[in-house]
Design an enzyme around this catalytic site. Sequence first.
Site, PDB file in Angstrom:
ATOM      1  N   HIS A 158       0.832  -1.199   0.000  1.00 58.63           N
ATOM      2  CA  HIS A 158       0.000   0.000   0.000  1.00 58.63           C
ATOM      3  C   HIS A 158       0.869   1.252   0.000  1.00 58.63           C
ATOM      4  CE1 HIS A 158      -2.509  -3.100   2.154  1.00 58.63           C
ATOM      5  NE2 HIS A 158      -3.289  -2.778   1.144  1.00 58.63           N
ATOM      6  N   THR A 182      17.585  -8.068 -36.220  1.00 59.58           N
ATOM      7  CA  THR A 182      17.886  -7.708 -37.597  1.00 59.58           C
ATOM      8  C   THR A 182      19.332  -7.272 -37.769  1.00 59.58           C
ATOM      9  OG1 THR A 182      15.596  -7.029 -37.953  1.00 59.58           O
ATOM     10  CG2 THR A 182      17.229  -6.205 -39.510  1.00 59.58           C
ATOM     11  N   GLY A 212      21.303   2.780 -36.408  1.00 60.29           N
ATOM     12  CA  GLY A 212      22.148   1.761 -37.009  1.00 60.29           C
ATOM     13  C   GLY A 212      23.242   2.362 -37.866  1.00 60.29           C
TER      14      GLY A 212
END
Length: 597
Positions: free
Chosen positions: A226, A467, A582
């Site tokens: 709580h 990728t 990239g």
Amino acid sequence: MSVQTKHFVNAPENLVVESLQGLCSLNPQITLDVADKVVYVAKPDRSKVALICGGGSGHEPAHAGYVGDGMLTAAACGTVFASPNTSQVRKAIDLVENEKGTVIIVKNYTGDILNFGLAREQYAAEYPEKSDKVKFVIVGDDVAVGKTQGKIVGRRGLAGTCIVYKIAGALASRGGSLDEVHSVAEYVSSRLGTVGVGLEHCHVPGTAAGESHLKASEIEIGMGIHNEPGNRRLSPIPPLGELVPQLLELLTSTTDPERSFVPFKGKDRVVLLVNNLGGTSELELPGVVRETRAALEKQGFVTERVLAGTFMTSLNMPGFSITLLLLPDGSDASAPSADLLLSLLDEKPDVPGWKWASAALPVPITEQVKQTAGAGPAGVPQGVKLRAEDPKAFNEAVRRACKAIIEAEPEITRMDSIAGDGDCGLTLKDGANGVLKALESGQITGEDVVGSVIAVSKVAEEQMGGTSGALYSIFFSALAQGLQAHHNNAGTVSAGLWAVALSSALTKLYTYTRARPPSRTLVDPLDAFVCALDATKGADVRSAVEQAGAAALKTRDLEAKAGRSAYVEGDRLKKERIPDPGAWGVKTILEGFIASS
């Protein structure tokens, strides 16, 4: 660390009821008394003991998520972090009226005990002939609050309560008597210990946005569900391998007079529950399981069962709790058997809140992590061995490129959080660390350039993934092929051979990706570098790197045609003018490679 203060709601005051209505859609066997916010089994078997639980909302799936066949019969739900009132609990008692009797299970919080207890007493006063048919179990499993501090109020009820629900509910479903169900619930409750840890407090919908309670470098041990503060803070945040043993010490200590709550004796059989307090990712939680099991094994405990998932939350608190149930060792004739408790725990209830768990004894961590000798990036048989013209300079260039990527990770991650999915910087950093490790172990060396390029390809495949990992791995595999195909038996890799091999590698990469410059991908600087190097037969590396850097910078003004950026809203990319992460990674690698050449 900021508190997450945004929520998906219609209106905060309707959230609890609307959530319970949605729960009833998930579990057709239950229904909702809207006025009293009581979730109950619509057609209970009244020849069996009923189980009632409840408390404030905000702990989902506790408590209503456990109502259904094989577990609880009803749950009375208060508003967020507030106990249901007496009339709500009394309504729950009336709804589950049955032949055998009812067991009420509540967490040890004053409001819950008073309101559930008063409802029980009112029922007994109205039906004195049934006064012994409603029994009460209070669960207090928190070990963070010491005995002196909690000498009046006792231990708080935490995620261990869910184990009491499960075991008592299964026994009731089997047809156990009122006394049997009550006795087992009391016994299990007495053998539980739980401790939680949080990165931050949670936020209650409809309340003002609060400030951070913890610094970015802090965690808090012993936080309540709580938003109650814990018993201490740690800074900096320790790795799990250091944190978990500290938590287990609080749970299992028999020498600390403040926290020897459970009678552990050493080499005990236990059930482990790792609970998500609401905001911990599913990726991180199994890591907590791993560390906890390893630490338990190191201390000699036998983990008979492992439960992990979201059982009792504190809304969106980023944290977890660890619960241990000490199983009976057979020395106490009045205690239920460990086999009985485990069999009750293993029975699958038909409720949405209970997470799947295996009924088999877990394989020890030490057996899971057996590693094969010589693990790491492996080369492949090669037809030719070529050395760099300056092997030492080659090694240093590789090291500089890796360190450049590691240093650039925060900036690349920032770019990718805007232009992609936020993982590019960490992916490249993982690859760089893998290459450094291979360099230090001698798998990458200027004495064997082809083997080194193959090793880099393996690192990209195994350490990076995704990728970009696949693209880097394909490119370096093709580069190794190009070096072997075009060498002139001189035994060294000349500048001209580098240029030819890189050009052939790029050509092969293009058979696997549709990206072509200008595309706002790593292909832009890579293509610029390879083409410029090829034009000078490898004679002007620095100029080729400069052209790659210019191409990477230019991506900030390009429309995304490929890669993750293609899914990002175009106007945002134009406004932010963020280069492709990239592409920036390729620029960083190349510039690091020639930094001192």
